[in-house]
Design a protein around this motif. Structure first.
Motif, PDB file in Angstrom:
ATOM      1  N   UNK A 116      19.467   2.940  -8.808  1.00  0.00           N
ATOM      2  CA  UNK A 116      18.698   2.152  -9.765  1.00  0.00           C
ATOM      3  C   UNK A 116      17.357   2.846 -10.003  1.00  0.00           C
ATOM      4  N   UNK A 117      16.712   2.510 -11.118  1.00  0.00           N
ATOM      5  CA  UNK A 117      15.407   3.103 -11.411  1.00  0.00           C
ATOM      6  C   UNK A 117      14.581   2.107 -12.227  1.00  0.00           C
ATOM      7  N   UNK A 118      13.299   2.388 -12.343  1.00  0.00           N
ATOM      8  CA  UNK A 118      12.384   1.477 -13.018  1.00  0.00           C
ATOM      9  C   UNK A 118      12.800   1.224 -14.463  1.00  0.00           C
ATOM     10  N   UNK A 119      13.144   2.292 -15.187  1.00  0.00           N
ATOM     11  CA  UNK A 119      13.489   2.165 -16.597  1.00  0.00           C
ATOM     12  C   UNK A 119      14.635   1.174 -16.804  1.00  0.00           C
ATOM     13  N   UNK A 120      15.695   1.330 -16.031  1.00  0.00           N
ATOM     14  CA  UNK A 120      16.860   0.459 -16.216  1.00  0.00           C
ATOM     15  C   UNK A 120      16.626  -0.942 -15.650  1.00  0.00           C
ATOM     16  N   UNK A 121      15.717  -1.067 -14.693  1.00  0.00           N
ATOM     17  CA  UNK A 121      15.334  -2.399 -14.218  1.00  0.00           C
ATOM     18  C   UNK A 121      14.646  -3.176 -15.340  1.00  0.00           C
ATOM     19  N   UNK A 122      13.788  -2.464 -16.097  1.00  0.00           N
ATOM     20  CA  UNK A 122      13.133  -3.081 -17.257  1.00  0.00           C
ATOM     21  C   UNK A 122      14.173  -3.460 -18.319  1.00  0.00           C
ATOM     22  N   UNK A 123      15.147  -2.554 -18.509  1.00  0.00           N
ATOM     23  CA  UNK A 123      16.230  -2.850 -19.457  1.00  0.00           C
ATOM     24  C   UNK A 123      16.982  -4.111 -19.051  1.00  0.00           C
ATOM     25  N   UNK A 124      17.218  -4.263 -17.736  1.00  0.00           N
ATOM     26  CA  UNK A 124      17.895  -5.466 -17.245  1.00  0.00           C
ATOM     27  C   UNK A 124      17.090  -6.716 -17.586  1.00  0.00           C
ATOM     28  N   UNK A 125      15.771  -6.622 -17.456  1.00  0.00           N
ATOM     29  CA  UNK A 125      14.921  -7.765 -17.786  1.00  0.00           C
ATOM     30  C   UNK A 125      15.003  -8.127 -19.254  1.00  0.00           C
ATOM     31  N   UNK A 126      14.926  -7.098 -20.117  1.00  0.00           N
ATOM     32  CA  UNK A 126      15.025  -7.324 -21.565  1.00  0.00           C
ATOM     33  C   UNK A 126      16.400  -7.871 -21.922  1.00  0.00           C
ATOM     34  N   UNK A 127      17.436  -7.275 -21.314  1.00  0.00           N
ATOM     35  CA  UNK A 127      18.803  -7.715 -21.566  1.00  0.00           C
ATOM     36  C   UNK A 127      18.992  -9.174 -21.154  1.00  0.00           C
ATOM     37  N   UNK A 128      18.363  -9.558 -20.057  1.00  0.00           N
ATOM     38  CA  UNK A 128      18.477 -10.946 -19.582  1.00  0.00           C
ATOM     39  C   UNK A 128      17.890 -11.930 -20.584  1.00  0.00           C
ATOM     40  N   UNK A 129      16.745 -11.574 -21.156  1.00  0.00           N
ATOM     41  CA  UNK A 129      16.131 -12.429 -22.182  1.00  0.00           C
ATOM     42  C   UNK A 129      17.053 -12.584 -23.382  1.00  0.00           C
ATOM     43  N   UNK A 130      17.585 -11.451 -23.844  1.00  0.00           N
ATOM     44  CA  UNK A 130      18.477 -11.479 -25.006  1.00  0.00           C
ATOM     45  C   UNK A 130      19.757 -12.250 -24.680  1.00  0.00           C
ATOM     46  N   UNK A 131      20.273 -12.033 -23.459  1.00  0.00           N
ATOM     47  CA  UNK A 131      21.514 -12.678 -23.034  1.00  0.00           C
ATOM     48  C   UNK A 131      21.371 -14.196 -22.999  1.00  0.00           C
ATOM     49  N   UNK A 132      20.342 -14.678 -22.320  1.00  0.00           N
ATOM     50  CA  UNK A 132      20.194 -16.117 -22.111  1.00  0.00           C
ATOM     51  C   UNK A 132      19.684 -16.841 -23.352  1.00  0.00           C
ATOM     52  N   UNK A 133      18.828 -16.195 -24.102  1.00  0.00           N
ATOM     53  CA  UNK A 133      18.225 -16.860 -25.258  1.00  0.00           C
ATOM     54  C   UNK A 133      19.063 -16.749 -26.540  1.00  0.00           C
ATOM     55  N   UNK A 134      19.800 -15.633 -26.678  1.00  0.00           N
ATOM     56  CA  UNK A 134      20.484 -15.397 -27.959  1.00  0.00           C
ATOM     57  C   UNK A 134      22.001 -15.263 -27.801  1.00  0.00           C
ATOM     58  N   UNK A 135      22.434 -14.301 -26.980  1.00  0.00           N
ATOM     59  CA  UNK A 135      23.855 -13.964 -26.937  1.00  0.00           C
ATOM     60  C   UNK A 135      24.713 -15.072 -26.336  1.00  0.00           C
ATOM     61  N   UNK A 136      24.353 -15.545 -25.131  1.00  0.00           N
ATOM     62  CA  UNK A 136      25.229 -16.502 -24.459  1.00  0.00           C
ATOM     63  C   UNK A 136      25.362 -17.838 -25.189  1.00  0.00           C
ATOM     64  N   UNK A 137      24.288 -18.364 -25.793  1.00  0.00           N
ATOM     65  CA  UNK A 137      24.477 -19.583 -26.596  1.00  0.00           C
ATOM     66  C   UNK A 137      25.483 -19.368 -27.725  1.00  0.00           C
ATOM     67  N   UNK A 138      25.470 -18.171 -28.315  1.00  0.00           N
ATOM     68  CA  UNK A 138      26.430 -17.857 -29.376  1.00  0.00           C
ATOM     69  C   UNK A 138      27.847 -17.767 -28.814  1.00  0.00           C
ATOM     70  N   UNK A 139      27.982 -17.133 -27.630  1.00  0.00           N
ATOM     71  CA  UNK A 139      29.291 -17.037 -26.976  1.00  0.00           C
ATOM     72  C   UNK A 139      29.804 -18.434 -26.633  1.00  0.00           C
ATOM     73  N   UNK A 140      28.927 -19.298 -26.156  1.00  0.00           N
ATOM     74  CA  UNK A 140      29.330 -20.670 -25.822  1.00  0.00           C
ATOM     75  C   UNK A 140      29.841 -21.410 -27.057  1.00  0.00           C
ATOM     76  N   UNK A 141      29.158 -21.222 -28.175  1.00  0.00           N
ATOM     77  CA  UNK A 141      29.612 -21.849 -29.423  1.00  0.00           C
ATOM     78  C   UNK A 141      30.983 -21.322 -29.832  1.00  0.00           C
ATOM     79  N   UNK A 142      31.181 -20.004 -29.649  1.00  0.00           N
ATOM     80  CA  UNK A 142      32.469 -19.395 -29.974  1.00  0.00           C
ATOM     81  C   UNK A 142      33.579 -19.962 -29.087  1.00  0.00           C
ATOM     82  N   UNK A 143      33.301 -20.073 -27.775  1.00  0.00           N
ATOM     83  CA  UNK A 143      34.286 -20.616 -26.838  1.00  0.00           C
ATOM     84  C   UNK A 143      34.612 -22.063 -27.189  1.00  0.00           C
TER      85      UNK A 143
END
Length: 260
Positions: A116-143
């Protein structure tokens, strides 16, 4: 957005894994295309367009980040920590089980054992925001939409079939990878840990002509390196060897675009 206390049943978790594994495959493929001008395999398993670390990562993040879902700052921090732990564990298990690494961050700034490295740890943080706030609600609606259109029993049967296939896929991929790494280590006389044990395994497995021909037919060098173009082996002295460098006559990519 789901409430933090709302339970997620096992069926939804399984569907999450399948959907996000496919999304991960698409994301990784596009990443390689944009950054390296190549169309190459970025999947975790031999069969089907799935990148398992995304499926596992998404499920774990969705479950764990419910504890950090106070605001965007805690969500980002929770994502950095949780994602990095997932990535480290997956890398560690890959090395313990197969003696191989699917990625290596040794040359990245502030890395830990190249896993692991700092850069990808930051990416994980950004990805988490996008995942929980945008992507997963859309996936839930699709399901939920699919559930409204298909009988629940049929949906569970289809999900069960998909999971059985994925279990078979994981087992077959693990066996194929183990056989491939044993073959590459022995035939190239690599100075890896437990070298004498690997040689004995190689002689036992590939000493049988029919078995060797069967392995080469379904899981030959070209098939394996095109499926896993970035797989590596760690030598006893700590150096890392890319398997693709041991097969210079085999193209690791499906298609390479002109640099211009």
């Amino acid at each position: 957005m789901e409430k933090k206390t709302e339970k997620i049943n096992i069926w939804r978790i399984l569907i999450y894994f399948i959907i996000y594994s496919f999304i991960g495959f698409v994301v990784e493929t596009l990443f390689a295309l944009v950054n390296y001008n190549v169309l190459e395999s970025r999947k975790s398993f031999l069969y089907g367009p799935f990148c398992g670390i995304y499926g596992v990562g998404a499920v774990v993040l969705i479950l764990v980040l419910r504890l950090f879902n106070k605001n965007n700052y805690t969500l980002f921090l929770g994502g950095c920590i949780t994602g990095s732990i997932i990535e480290y564990i997956m890398s560690f298990l890959g090395e313990i089980l197969f003696g191989a690494r699917w990625w290596d961050y040794s040359k990245r700034f502030l890395n830990i054992n190249g896993r692991i490295c700092l850069l990808y740890s930051i990416f994980w943080g950004i990805l988490s925001l996008i995942l929980i706030r945008i992507i997963n609600p859309t996936i839930d609606k699709f399901i939920d939409y699919i559930k409204s259109k298909i009988n629940l029993r049929i949906l569970k049967i289809l999900t069960s079939i998909a999971i059985i296939f994925m279990i078979f896929n994981v087992i077959a991929s693990a066996i194929a990878m183990d056989l491939f790494l044993i073959r590459m280590s022995a035939e190239n006389n690599l100075n890896i840990k437990n070298k004498s044990k690997i040689i004995k395994q190689y002689n036992k497995i590939y000493g049988n002509k029919q078995r060797s021909e069967l392995i080469q037919k379904f899981w030959g060098n070209e098939r394996m390196i095109k499926t896993y173009p970035n797989v590596t082996l760690q030598l006893e002295n700590g150096n890392v060897v890319y398997i693709r460098d041991l097969l210079p006559n085999v193209k690791t990519y499906i298609y390479k675009f002109d640099e211009n």
